[in-house]
Write a protein that holds these residues in place. Sequence first.
Motif, PDB file in Angstrom:
ATOM      1  N   ALA A  14       0.790  -1.209  -0.094  1.00 58.45           N
ATOM      2  CA  ALA A  14      -0.112  -0.023   0.197  1.00 58.45           C
ATOM      3  C   ALA A  14       1.009   1.205  -0.016  1.00 58.45           C
ATOM      4  N   ALA A  15       2.150   1.124   0.662  1.00 56.39           N
ATOM      5  CA  ALA A  15       2.826   2.476   0.682  1.00 56.39           C
ATOM      6  C   ALA A  15       3.743   2.587  -0.517  1.00 56.39           C
ATOM      7  N   GLU A  40       0.045 -10.142  -2.835  1.00 56.70           N
ATOM      8  CA  GLU A  40      -0.687  -8.935  -2.255  1.00 56.70           C
ATOM      9  C   GLU A  40      -0.806  -7.908  -3.189  1.00 56.70           C
ATOM     10  N   ILE A  41       0.171  -7.898  -4.125  1.00 55.41           N
ATOM     11  CA  ILE A  41      -0.329  -6.621  -5.318  1.00 55.41           C
ATOM     12  C   ILE A  41      -1.386  -7.130  -5.703  1.00 55.41           C
ATOM     13  N   ILE A  42      -1.582  -8.290  -6.302  1.00 56.09           N
ATOM     14  CA  ILE A  42      -2.766  -8.685  -6.810  1.00 56.09           C
ATOM     15  C   ILE A  42      -3.954  -8.195  -5.985  1.00 56.09           C
ATOM     16  N   ARG A  43      -3.990  -8.658  -4.418  1.00 53.21           N
ATOM     17  CA  ARG A  43      -4.922  -8.681  -3.618  1.00 53.21           C
ATOM     18  C   ARG A  43      -5.473  -7.044  -3.667  1.00 53.21           C
ATOM     19  N   SER A 287      -4.725 -13.696   2.575  1.00 51.47           N
ATOM     20  CA  SER A 287      -3.580 -13.333   3.138  1.00 51.47           C
ATOM     21  C   SER A 287      -2.589 -14.284   3.071  1.00 51.47           C
ATOM     22  N   HIS A 288      -1.221 -14.039   3.662  1.00 56.91           N
ATOM     23  CA  HIS A 288      -0.144 -14.870   3.334  1.00 56.91           C
ATOM     24  C   HIS A 288      -0.418 -16.085   4.155  1.00 56.91           C
ATOM     25  N   GLU A 289      -0.995 -15.860   5.490  1.00 54.98           N
ATOM     26  CA  GLU A 289      -1.024 -16.833   6.428  1.00 54.98           C
ATOM     27  C   GLU A 289      -2.187 -17.836   6.130  1.00 54.98           C
ATOM     28  N   GLU A 290      -3.125 -17.254   5.590  1.00 54.91           N
ATOM     29  CA  GLU A 290      -4.438 -17.901   4.879  1.00 54.91           C
ATOM     30  C   GLU A 290      -3.786 -19.006   3.702  1.00 54.91           C
ATOM     31  N   TYR A 291      -3.059 -18.291   3.136  1.00 59.17           N
ATOM     32  CA  TYR A 291      -2.595 -19.070   2.181  1.00 59.17           C
ATOM     33  C   TYR A 291      -1.720 -20.084   2.509  1.00 59.17           C
TER      34      TYR A 291
END
Length: 318
Positions: A14-15, A40-43, A287-291
Motif C-alpha cells: 500500500a505504501a 498482495e499486489i494482486i489482492r 492473506s499470506h497466512e491464509e495461503y
Amino acid sequence: MSETKVMTAEEAVAAFVHDGDCLALGGFSTNRRAYGLVREIIRQKKRGLCLESGSAGGDADMLIGAGCVAVMNISYIANSGFTMVCRRFRDAVEKGTLPVEDYSLDVQTIAYHAAALGLSYVAVKNMLGSDLEKEWGISEEERKKYPKLPAKKFVIAEDPFHPGSRLCLVPAPQIDVACIHVQKASPSGICRIEGAGFQDEDIAIAARHTIVSCEELVDDEEMRADPNANTLPGLCVSAVVPMRCGAHPSQCYGYYDYDPAAMIAYDKASRTQEGFDAFAEEYLTLSHEEYLARIGEEHLASLRVHPGCGYVPGLRRK
C-alpha cells in the motif's frame, strides 16, 4: 537503535506500489521469486504496471492474468520444467492485449546493472546481428503511450574508440519499486541472499523503493557480525516483510524446494482465463497466512531441503 522498516505485506504494498509504477521482480523462473508480495499486489488490485523481470516466472504470469500489467520488458518467462512459456503471458501476447519488448537475457540483466550504477544507458555488443535488433515489440509511436518506457528499444551507434565497429546502446530502466525475497533480513533492512543472487542486488539498488520479504527476521547485531555475508545494506531497502515460505511455490535455497504439485496445478489452471480466475479466487484473495494454511503445513514440511543437500532427494518433479 536503528530505525525499524518491518511492515506487513499489506502495509508495504500500500505504501510503495502505485498504479502505473515500473515494477521489477527478483529471482529466476522457479527460484526465490517474491510470490507472497506479488499475491498482495494482486489482492490490492494495482493496475497499469510496467513490469520488469530478468528470467520471469509464474508470479509475473499471475500479475498478467490478474490484469495488473499494462506493458512489459521481458527476456524469458516460464515455470521451467512445467510451463515452457507462461500461459497468461502467451495468451495476452497472441491476442495483442499486452505490449511486450523482447531483450536477450544477458542484455536485460546488464541493463539492470547500469540502472544500479545510475547510468541512463549501457553500451553492449549483444543482440547485434540478431532478430532482437531487427524486430521491435513496441514501436516508437506506441511507446509514447507508456511514460515508464524509454522512447526507443535501443540506439545503434558507432564505437567512438574503434571506428567501424557498432555498439548497441540499451536504456537502463527507471525502476519505481523492486520486490525481492531473501533468506534473512534485519529490522533496519540489511539483507542476506544465500546461493545465486541473480539480478536482485541490482534492481534493489536501482529502485526508488525496494520491498524485501524474508524467511527469517534477524537482529541487526547478528547481521553486522558477519558483514561479508550480507548482500544489501539497509539504505537500499524501504520495507522488510517477514514472510515464511514467501517464495512458495518457487524454491528458496537452503530452506525449501520448489513445489511440483503447485506448479502443475497452476499450469493446468492458467490455460484459460476462466481457469485462472477460479485459481485466483481460491488462492490470490488470501492473506499470506491464509495461503499457507490452504497449502497445508504437512505439505510445506515435505518441501524442506535436507541438511547438506540444498534440495529434497526423491521429490517427484513432474
